[in-house]
Design an enzyme around this catalytic site. Structure first.
Site, short mmCIF file in Angstrom:
data_model
loop_
_atom_site.label_atom_id
_atom_site.label_comp_id
_atom_site.label_asym_id
_atom_site.label_seq_id
_atom_site.Cartn_x
_atom_site.Cartn_y
_atom_site.Cartn_z
CD GLU C 365 -3.05 -1.25 1.28
OE1 GLU C 365 -4.04 -0.65 1.61
OE2 GLU C 365 -3.79 -2.22 2.24
C1 LIG Z 1 3.02 -9.12 0.50
C2 LIG Z 1 2.58 -8.14 -0.24
C3 LIG Z 1 0.59 -8.35 -0.47
C4 LIG Z 1 0.32 -7.45 -1.46
N1 LIG Z 1 -0.57 -7.04 -1.94
C5 LIG Z 1 -1.11 -6.72 -2.24
C6 LIG Z 1 -2.72 -6.05 -3.31
O1 LIG Z 1 -3.63 -7.38 -2.28
N2 LIG Z 1 -3.11 -5.39 -4.01
C7 LIG Z 1 -2.07 -4.81 -4.61
O2 LIG Z 1 -2.69 -4.36 -5.92
N3 LIG Z 1 -0.22 -4.86 -4.35
C8 LIG Z 1 -0.54 -5.53 -3.03
N4 LIG Z 1 0.70 -5.81 -3.21
C9 LIG Z 1 1.85 -4.95 -3.67
C10 LIG Z 1 3.02 -3.58 -3.58
O3 LIG Z 1 1.48 -2.92 -3.37
C11 LIG Z 1 3.56 -3.31 -4.65
O4 LIG Z 1 4.66 -3.66 -3.76
C12 LIG Z 1 3.96 -1.97 -3.53
O5 LIG Z 1 3.61 -1.35 -3.99
C13 LIG Z 1 5.17 -1.98 -4.40
O6 LIG Z 1 5.74 -2.04 -5.82
P1 LIG Z 1 7.06 -2.60 -6.19
O7 LIG Z 1 6.18 -4.45 -5.71
O8 LIG Z 1 6.51 -2.85 -7.92
O9 LIG Z 1 8.37 -1.82 -6.06
P2 LIG Z 1 9.00 -0.99 -6.41
O10 LIG Z 1 7.40 0.47 -7.08
O11 LIG Z 1 9.32 -1.42 -7.81
O12 LIG Z 1 9.42 -0.03 -5.87
C14 LIG Z 1 10.74 -0.54 -6.00
C15 LIG Z 1 12.07 0.04 -4.97
O13 LIG Z 1 11.90 1.08 -5.24
C16 LIG Z 1 11.69 2.90 -4.60
N5 LIG Z 1 10.78 3.73 -5.56
C17 LIG Z 1 9.66 3.56 -6.53
N6 LIG Z 1 9.24 4.51 -6.56
C18 LIG Z 1 9.89 6.32 -6.03
C19 LIG Z 1 10.06 6.99 -6.48
N7 LIG Z 1 9.36 8.13 -6.89
N8 LIG Z 1 10.59 7.27 -5.25
C20 LIG Z 1 11.71 6.78 -4.23
N9 LIG Z 1 11.77 5.83 -3.91
C21 LIG Z 1 10.78 4.62 -5.39
C22 LIG Z 1 10.70 1.82 -3.49
O14 LIG Z 1 10.40 2.06 -2.42
C23 LIG Z 1 11.49 0.51 -3.50
O15 LIG Z 1 11.82 0.53 -2.44
C24 LIG Z 1 1.63 -6.91 -2.04
C25 LIG Z 1 2.41 -6.88 -1.82
C26 LIG Z 1 3.32 -8.28 -1.33
C27 LIG Z 1 4.77 -7.60 -1.20
#
Ligand SMILES: Cc1cc2nc3c(=O)[nH]c(=O)nc-3n(C[C@H](O)[C@H](O)[C@H](O)COP(=O)(O)OP(=O)(O)OC[C@H]3O[C@@H](n4cnc5c(N)ncnc54)[C@H](O)[C@@H]3O)c2cc1C
Ligand SMILES: Cc1cc2nc3c(=O)[nH]c(=O)nc-3n(C[C@H](O)[C@H](O)[C@H](O)COP(=O)(O)OP(=O)(O)OC[C@H]3O[C@@H](n4cnc5c(N)ncnc54)[C@H](O)[C@@H]3O)c2cc1C
Lengths: 305, 257, 381
Positions: C365
């Site tokens: 989230e």
């Molecule tokens: C167990 C689990 C349950 C989940 N449940 C749901 C769910 O029910 N529904 C749903 O839709 N999603 C869900 N998610 C997804 C979750 O919300 C995302 O994993 C999260 O939003 C981060 O996206 P990403 O994993 O693609 O990371 P990325 O967006 O690829 O981020 C990688 C890193 O880069 C950083 N980063 C990215 N953009 C920026 C920026 N502009 N400035 C600074 N830092 C940045 C991030 O903070 C992070 O440290 C779930 C994830 C997990 C692991």
């Protein structure tokens, strides 16, 4: 001071708690008489007057009738104190008597201090000194609080009493204790086996002692981990937390993880070959002995009681 | 059918207690309060009875200060219909006979068919109030019940005796029973029922209207028992050792009685 | 200003805590170990207790309570089992709340009410392989076809997936529109032809909560299931997440509190150098920091919840609360393992699981970085 002791009888037997009543009278240095709804064939060892009503005629459990019988005896004896055990019989009948006599009732007395009585508060975390303000007092005694060093002797002078009437409660008999799955947390006595039992065959000896004490057997973790005893019986941080009246630790060293699960027990006995085993720090009694000899011996003697 | 269930608010027994400045009770500051455990069984059984008979009115009664209303709300959320709060900031000082006197004074002539109480309170532990109320009202009472059934104006109960033995006891209404652990599994007050409890009737009566009896005992002092010292160490031959231990168990514990 | 819970909030905490301790806690370690979701315990029982619709009005099957009560429920569940906490939070704030916020009356009756009553379970599918922190990167498409929508694409990391019955799914409905504008939200039910589940993730923590991929292959969704109007998906998602963050923040708070409780109990028992370790000032300092941080986080979580219930803006507050609570949870659980020493590193004690569970609260989230972005942009707007 004169006190009237109310002994108990159940399922054809006089209950052993009568000795505690006698011990209490002794401790109070009081003259006493005794009341019992019981039978000629099961008289207490007691050197005094016993007002005996026939349980076959009055019913073993019939509070209304027992109340009337007891009130009649109170009227004759005029005791300052009427003493019950704090038991299912005692705490049921005592308030009925107290109410009728307009007397103070002090429940679960563990000690006396002059004219004051001491009772537990908040699961025995605290104690309270209570002073009755009435001429007559009704008292119930905590089980085990007043022990007798020696079994009482003598035979009572029996004075038969009887009552008319039936009462509003209908007693439908007893139901024997259930034999279900184990729930250590409900057991009043737990005998636990530690690694000191040496081999799985010896679990039986621990179980036998538990049975003789009408309790359950438990175990420390190594015994469970070895598969000698099922996990439900494990005591400690990763097992059950228990607080029985009596906990007997056999061959258990007293690791903190074990202690965390049993140190709230009311009375702890440890049986260990090692006089310095840490279990000694929490034990009320540490028996320095080889459990393989001591436990069967103890079991045998208890069975013979 | 009219049912009354009497409850008490007590501190969480895991709390760290302190002796109050008065020296006769525990300090009530900073304690977590809850419904006396035995009373939870009483409330549950009363609610089950109401559900069984359908046409029943279930009143929950509690004596205490303003704060006990929270515990009463729990009882209302569990299914009681209305609450009677007997306002008394000094209820903790009252001895069981006074408490029973207040309840009996309230219940007299109200025509309750059944009254449920806990078998004892967790703090005072006197196990008197329920039976005393029944005596004062001159109705039959059965204490320490672990089973309860009702049919056609008759109740059948099992009383818990020592060692897991039970006694079957029956009587007719009006009657009072005191409830013991194991009688039932108290329900959780569900969230919607907690919300609905807010709207249920909860009246407060001043204790002075109902207290007609004098205290028959008083607390002189409240204190902590002495801590267990280092235990007794027994050594020697196993035969005499076993005798000695049996002796000690007889003196110090109730288990060989 | 006052900081006291209402009577009703205390009753709710009491109820949820005793349920959590008696029924949820005993199997928490085992469910974690076996990566097993127990629907009866972790959802159906919550429904029976009226927790699945806490904040929704009674006419939609809810209990009509406010957000603080909801936060308290998630906190208390998470205190013993973070997986159960997130099950409720994902169901209520992510699966059901968007329908409450943006649904038509019909949608509320048809979809929200059974969710609130807990007859059905909800989930939320926003994240995609190429759209994580940047939801604008959504690639899943929905194309109109004879009054229906045909959905294609996939969603990853979806909490409650497979188990849930009702999914809020975001898809691009206008390829031409600028990034955030062409997205729409849909209510898609399990069992709809063309909607299947992909792989179940093997996770570090919250292992008893299922996380799976949603796969859409020519999935036909009725027009009536479009939520919040065409092209409003991004707004639906952001507003939903504002509320959802209160849930995650409460989850983090619960995990932290659970770890502190365990550490305190252990420090009182564990003897070293002849005294319980809680007598050492070094250990007391650790416990003091843990407790202080938790209390700060708690105030922020309840404040955000309070604003949400009182019709005030709370986006920034829920972001701050989530940031604070999740980072607190991570620090506190790590510290709790430290207090336990070697025992804390084993699976025999719950702090090991809590430390693994805490980490996710800094990620889902919106990662901590994204929370800082939200807060920062609100500050500098
Ligand atoms: C167990 C689990 C349950 C989940 N449940 C749901 C769910 O029910 N529904 C749903 O839709 N999603 C869900 N998610 C997804 C979750 O919300 C995302 O994993 C999260 O939003 C981060 O996206 P990403 O994993 O693609 O990371 P990325 O967006 O690829 O981020 C990688 C890193 O880069 C950083 N980063 C990215 N953009 C920026 C920026 N502009 N400035 C600074 N830092 C940045 C991030 O903070 C992070 O440290 C779930 C994830 C997990 C692991
Ligand atoms: C994470 C973790 C969790 C744990 N959880 C638990 C738990 O829940 N419960 C638990 O019990 N333990 C637990 N332990 C294990 C605990 O640390 C101890 O290892 C364990 O309690 C020791 O069991 P014991 O006393 O039976 O064995 P030992 O420590 O080996 O002690 C055996 C004792 O028997 C005595 N003895 C030997 N022979 C005889 C004889 N013939 N007659 C009389 N005495 C004899 C010895 O003097 C010794 O004192 C846990 C440990 C860890 C690391």
């Amino acid at each position: 001071m004169k006190i009237l002791l109310v002994a108990e009888y159940r399922d054809g037997k006089l209950l052993g708690s009568v000795n505690e009543l006698i011990a209490f009278a002794g401790k109070m240095g009081a003259e006493s008489a005794m009341f019992l709804v019981g039978s000629d064939s099961a008289l207490p060892a007691y050197a005094g007057t016993l007002y005996l009503a026939d349980a076959a005629a009055c019913g073993e459990f019939n509070p209304d009738v027992h109340k009337q019988l007891l009130l009649d005896v109170v009227a004759r004896e005029q005791p300052e104190m009427i003493v019950f055990s704090h038991s299912s019989y005692g705490w049921d009948l005592a308030p009925r008597i107290a109410c009728a006599l307009k007397a103070a009732q002090v429940s679960e007395v563990v000690d006396v201090e002059g004219d004051a009585l001491i009772v537990p508060v908040c699961n025995a975390k605290l104690r309270r000194t209570v002073k009755p303000k009435t001429g007559q007092t009704v008292v119930t005694l905590q089980a085990g609080a007043f022990g007798l060093a020696d079994a009482p002797v003598g035979s009572p002078t029996v004075e038969k009493v009887a009552a008319a009437g039936t009462g509003k409660l209908e007693f439908g008999g007893y139901e024997a204790a259930e034999q279900g799955g184990v729930d250590l947390t409900k057991a009043e006595v737990i005998v636990s086996a530690g690694r000191g039992i040496g081999k799985p065959e010896n679990v039986a000896m621990i179980a036998a002692l538990a049975k003789a004490l009408k309790g359950e057997y438990g175990a420390s973790r190594p015994v469970v981990d070895s598969g000698w005893v099922e996990h439900k019986r494990q005591v400690g941080t990763t097992g059950q937390s228990v607080a029985p009246k009596l906990y007997l630790a056999c061959g258990i060293s007293g690791a903190i993880q074990h202690l965390a699960g049993m140190k709230k027990s009311e009375f702890i006995v440890a049986i260990n070959t090692d006089k310095d085993a840490p279990i000694g720090d929490v034990a009320d009694v540490l028996v320095v002995a080889d459990l393989k000899q001591f436990v069967p011996m103890l079991t045998e003697k208890i069975q013979a009681l | 059918m009219k049912i009354l269930v009497c409850i008490k608010q007590v501190p969480d027994m895991e709390s760290k207690f302190k002796v109050a400045a008065s020296g006769t009770w525990y300090d009530t500051a900073d304690l977590a309060w809850r419904m006396n455990e035995y009373d939870e069984y009483a409330v549950e059984q009363a609610v089950q009875l109401k559900e069984q008979v359908g046409d029943a009115d279930l009143t929950v009664l509690c004596i205490g200060g303003e704060q006990v209303k929270e515990t009463m709300k729990k009882a209302l959320a569990m299914g009681c219909d209305r609450g009677v709060h007997i306002a008394d900031d000094k209820s903790a000082e009252k001895e069981p006979y006074q408490i029973a006197g207040i309840i009996a004074e309230f219940a007299r002539d109200k025509g309750f068919d059944l009254i449920f109480t806990g078998m004892q309170s967790q703090d005072r532990g006197s196990a008197q109030v329920g039976v005393l109320v029944a005596e004062l009202l001159a109705i039959p009472s059965i204490s320490t019940i672990v089973q309860f059934t009702f049919a056609g104006g008759r109740i059948e109960t099992k009383r818990e005796l020592e060692g897991g033995v039970k006694a079957i006891v029956r009587t007719s209404t009006p009657a009072l029973v005191t409830c013991q652990l194991g009688l039932n599994t108290p329900r959780y007050p569900t969230l919607p029922n907690i919300m609905k409890a807010k709207k249920k009737e909860l009246v407060s009566l001043p204790v002075t209207d109902l207290l007609k009896v004098e205290a028959r005992q008083e607390t002189a002092k409240l204190f902590f028992p002495e801590k267990k010292g280092g235990g007794l160490v027994l050594e020697g031959d196993v035969g005499p050792l076993a005798d000695r231990l049996i002796q000690i168990l007889k003196e110090k514990t109730g288990v060989l009685a | 200003m006052h900081f006291e819970h209402t009577e009703e909030q205390r009753l709710i905490r009491d109820m949820v805590r005793s349920f959590a301790e008696k029924e949820v806690a005993p199997s928490a370690a085992e469910r974690d170990e076996e990566e097993r979701f127990d629907r009866q315990l972790m959802f159906d029982r919550l429904a029976e207790l009226g927790l699945t619709g806490i904040v929704f009005p009674e006419e939609y099957g809810g209990a009509g309570a406010e957000y603080i009560s909801y936060a308290i429920a998630v906190e208390e569940l998470s205190r013993v089992c973070a997986s159960t906490g997130v099950t409720l939070s994902a169901h209520l704030s992510l699966g059901a709340n968007p329908i409450y916020l943006y649904g038509t009356e019909d949608q509320k009756q048809i979809f929200l009410a059974p969710l609130a009553r807990g007859e059905k379970m909800g989930a939320f599918g926003l994240t995609e392989p190429m759209a994580g922190s940047d939801a604008g990167g959504t690639k899943t498409t929905a194309v109109p076809d004879g009054g229906d929508w045909i959905v294609n694409g996939s969603k990853v990391f979806i909490t409650n997936a497979g188990e849930a019955d009702t999914y809020i799914v975001f898809a691009r409905t206008d390829r031409e529109a600028e990034k955030h504008h062409g997205i729409s939200a849909f209510i898609i039910e399990k069992g709809t032809p063309g909607f299947t589940f992909g792989k179940k993730e093997k996770k570090m923590g919250i292992r008893s909560s299922p996380t799976m991929e949603l796969v859409f292959e020519n999935c036909r969704v009725p027009a009536a299931n479009l939520l919040g109007g065409e092209g409003n998906g991004f707004k639906v998602a952001m507003k939903t997440l504002d509320g959802g963050r209160i849930g995650v923040a409460a989850q983090a708070l619960g995990i932290a509190q659970g770890a502190l409780d365990a550490a305190l109990a252990y420090a009182r028992e564990r003897m070293q150098f002849g005294s319980p370790i809680c007598r050492f000032q070094g250990v007391q300092f650790q416990l003091a920091d843990m407790a202080t941080q938790i209390e700060a986080a708690r105030l922020m979580v309840y404040q955000a919840a309070w604003r949400a219930s009182n019709g005030m803006s709370y986006s920034q507050y829920s972001a701050m609360a989530k940031l604070m609570a999740s980072e607190t949870a991570m620090r506190v659980t790590t510290q709790a393992v430290q207090v336990f020493g070697g025992y804390g590193y084993t699976r025999d004690f719950p702090v090991e699981r809590m430390m693994r569970d805490a980490k996710i609260t800094e990620i889902y989230e919106g990662t901590s970085e994204i929370q800082r972005l939200v807060i920062g942009s609100a500050l500098t707007r």
